[in-house]
Write a protein that holds these residues in place. Structure first.
Motif, PDB file in Angstrom:
ATOM      1  N   UNK A 137       0.852  -1.235   0.067  1.00 58.01           N
ATOM      2  CA  UNK A 137       0.258   0.141   0.009  1.00 58.01           C
ATOM      3  C   UNK A 137       0.891   1.225   0.127  1.00 58.01           C
ATOM      4  N   UNK A 138       0.413   2.544  -0.771  1.00 57.81           N
ATOM      5  CA  UNK A 138       1.182   3.560  -0.844  1.00 57.81           C
ATOM      6  C   UNK A 138       0.116   4.469  -0.313  1.00 57.81           C
ATOM      7  N   UNK A 139       0.713   5.498   0.657  1.00 60.20           N
ATOM      8  CA  UNK A 139      -0.082   6.698   0.892  1.00 60.20           C
ATOM      9  C   UNK A 139       0.814   7.752   0.148  1.00 60.20           C
ATOM     10  N   UNK A 140       0.098   8.593  -0.507  1.00 54.70           N
ATOM     11  CA  UNK A 140       0.574   9.777  -1.283  1.00 54.70           C
ATOM     12  C   UNK A 140       0.681  10.949  -0.438  1.00 54.70           C
ATOM     13  N   UNK A 141       1.248  12.107  -0.566  1.00 52.52           N
ATOM     14  CA  UNK A 141       1.324  13.159   0.146  1.00 52.52           C
ATOM     15  C   UNK A 141      -0.091  13.939   0.237  1.00 52.52           C
ATOM     16  N   UNK A 142      -0.906  13.751  -0.904  1.00 52.17           N
ATOM     17  CA  UNK A 142      -2.258  14.454  -0.875  1.00 52.17           C
ATOM     18  C   UNK A 142      -3.158  13.337  -0.313  1.00 52.17           C
ATOM     19  N   UNK A 143      -2.794  12.585   0.281  1.00 50.15           N
ATOM     20  CA  UNK A 143      -3.951  11.585   1.146  1.00 50.15           C
ATOM     21  C   UNK A 143      -4.263  10.445   0.284  1.00 50.15           C
ATOM     22  N   UNK A 144      -4.038  10.447  -1.070  1.00 50.54           N
ATOM     23  CA  UNK A 144      -4.438   9.366  -1.705  1.00 50.54           C
ATOM     24  C   UNK A 144      -3.733   7.856  -1.433  1.00 50.54           C
ATOM     25  N   UNK A 145      -4.868   6.717  -1.364  1.00 50.78           N
ATOM     26  CA  UNK A 145      -4.115   5.559  -0.797  1.00 50.78           C
ATOM     27  C   UNK A 145      -4.320   4.619  -1.939  1.00 50.78           C
ATOM     28  N   UNK A 146      -3.006   3.854  -2.447  1.00 54.45           N
ATOM     29  CA  UNK A 146      -3.002   3.072  -3.548  1.00 54.45           C
ATOM     30  C   UNK A 146      -2.632   1.873  -3.024  1.00 54.45           C
ATOM     31  N   UNK A 147      -3.456   0.690  -3.405  1.00 56.36           N
ATOM     32  CA  UNK A 147      -3.163  -0.762  -3.050  1.00 56.36           C
ATOM     33  C   UNK A 147      -2.449  -1.332  -4.315  1.00 56.36           C
ATOM     34  N   UNK A 203      -2.213   4.792   7.803  1.00 54.32           N
ATOM     35  CA  UNK A 203      -2.007   5.289   6.562  1.00 54.32           C
ATOM     36  C   UNK A 203      -3.124   6.871   6.667  1.00 54.32           C
ATOM     37  N   UNK A 204      -2.288   7.671   7.352  1.00 50.75           N
ATOM     38  CA  UNK A 204      -2.949   8.922   7.318  1.00 50.75           C
ATOM     39  C   UNK A 204      -1.941   9.912   7.386  1.00 50.75           C
ATOM     40  N   UNK A 205      -1.968  11.075   6.439  1.00 47.73           N
ATOM     41  CA  UNK A 205      -0.852  11.935   6.091  1.00 47.73           C
ATOM     42  C   UNK A 205      -0.301  12.624   7.478  1.00 47.73           C
ATOM     43  N   UNK A 206      -1.138  13.058   8.396  1.00 46.33           N
ATOM     44  CA  UNK A 206      -0.589  13.791   9.600  1.00 46.33           C
ATOM     45  C   UNK A 206       0.160  12.903  10.367  1.00 46.33           C
ATOM     46  N   UNK A 207      -0.332  11.729  10.709  1.00 42.84           N
ATOM     47  CA  UNK A 207       0.341  10.710  11.555  1.00 42.84           C
ATOM     48  C   UNK A 207       1.545  10.292  10.953  1.00 42.84           C
ATOM     49  N   UNK A 208       1.732   9.943   9.653  1.00 43.03           N
ATOM     50  CA  UNK A 208       2.813   9.400   9.090  1.00 43.03           C
ATOM     51  C   UNK A 208       3.875  10.738   9.095  1.00 43.03           C
ATOM     52  N   UNK A 209       3.605  11.782   8.917  1.00 37.14           N
ATOM     53  CA  UNK A 209       4.533  12.914   8.938  1.00 37.14           C
ATOM     54  C   UNK A 209       5.034  12.867  10.560  1.00 37.14           C
ATOM     55  N   UNK A 210       4.099  12.834  11.561  1.00 38.63           N
ATOM     56  CA  UNK A 210       4.623  12.819  12.888  1.00 38.63           C
ATOM     57  C   UNK A 210       5.350  11.755  13.207  1.00 38.63           C
ATOM     58  N   UNK A 211       5.019  10.366  12.833  1.00 38.23           N
ATOM     59  CA  UNK A 211       5.936   9.325  13.017  1.00 38.23           C
ATOM     60  C   UNK A 211       7.312   9.130  12.325  1.00 38.23           C
ATOM     61  N   UNK A 212       7.400   9.751  10.968  1.00 42.24           N
ATOM     62  CA  UNK A 212       8.363  10.040  10.196  1.00 42.24           C
ATOM     63  C   UNK A 212       9.437  11.014  10.900  1.00 42.24           C
ATOM     64  N   UNK A 213       8.871  11.860  11.532  1.00 40.53           N
ATOM     65  CA  UNK A 213       9.762  12.964  12.134  1.00 40.53           C
ATOM     66  C   UNK A 213      10.408  12.386  13.294  1.00 40.53           C
ATOM     67  N   UNK A 214       9.830  11.753  14.117  1.00 40.94           N
ATOM     68  CA  UNK A 214      10.115  11.097  15.309  1.00 40.94           C
ATOM     69  C   UNK A 214      11.355  10.212  14.980  1.00 40.94           C
TER      70      UNK A 214
END
Length: 173
Positions: free
Chosen positions: A110-120, A156-167
């Motif tokens: 699965x892919x999460x794009x920066x615009x929130x689109x999810x691709x399987x 798979x949520x943009x805000x969550x993923x940004x926060x996780x990857x920043x950590x």
């Protein structure tokens, strides 16, 4: 066919030179292994559609969580901007006898794009693996259960993923 992927390693077909660091993550809410890969030079850029995934001076954060059946790869361009978050659904996340963290890939992604689109991705691959006896029905069902769990729990949520990857990125500074 085993599809073992070691944390902190790259596909030499695309990437000529890189450096990587691997750390153990042992925080209250996230445990596992993380890797920071800095791509110095590619043999040629990896472009999928209109998106360049690998090029000179790009980077990648990988996270292999304990006790889960997924691995995360966060890809960044040479400006440090996120390209995508890529999830491999895995049979197992573990460490080999030499202490190297790895996962055994179960084909479905699965892919999460920066615009929130999810691709399987790769549903054809997981179906082929099942048809050819490379995985069992139990593994096939588990892969889809994991995919649904990832989406349900807002991983798979943009805000969550940004926060996780920043950590995770802070672990390498």
């Amino acid at each position: 066919m085993e599809r073992r992927k070691y944390l902190g390693r790259v596909n030499n077909y695309y990437i000529r030179s890189f450096s990587s660091q691997i750390v153990r993550v042992n925080e209250e809410d996230i445990k596992g292994y993380a890797a920071l890969i800095k791509i110095d030079e590619v043999n040629h850029p990896l472009i999928v559609g209109k998106t360049c995934l690998y090029d000179d001076d790009y980077s990648e954060i990988n996270f292999l969580p304990d006790g889960e059946h997924w691995q995360l790869s966060a890809l960044y361009d040479n400006n440090g901007d996120i390209i995508e978050w890529y999830f491999d659904i895995t049979r197992v996340n573990s460490v080999d006898e030499k202490g190297n963290p790895y996962c055994d890939d179960l084909y479905l992604d699965a892919v999460l794009m920066p615009d929130g689109q999810i691709l399987i991705l790769d549903e054809d691959e997981i179906k082929d693996a099942l048809d050819n006896g490379l995985i069992t029905w139990k593994e096939f069902d588990m892969a889809y259960d994991v995919l649904n769990e990832i989406k349900k729990n807002r991983i798979i949520d943009v805000a969550y993923m940004k926060a996780l990857c920043s950590r995770l990125r802070l672990l390498f500074t």
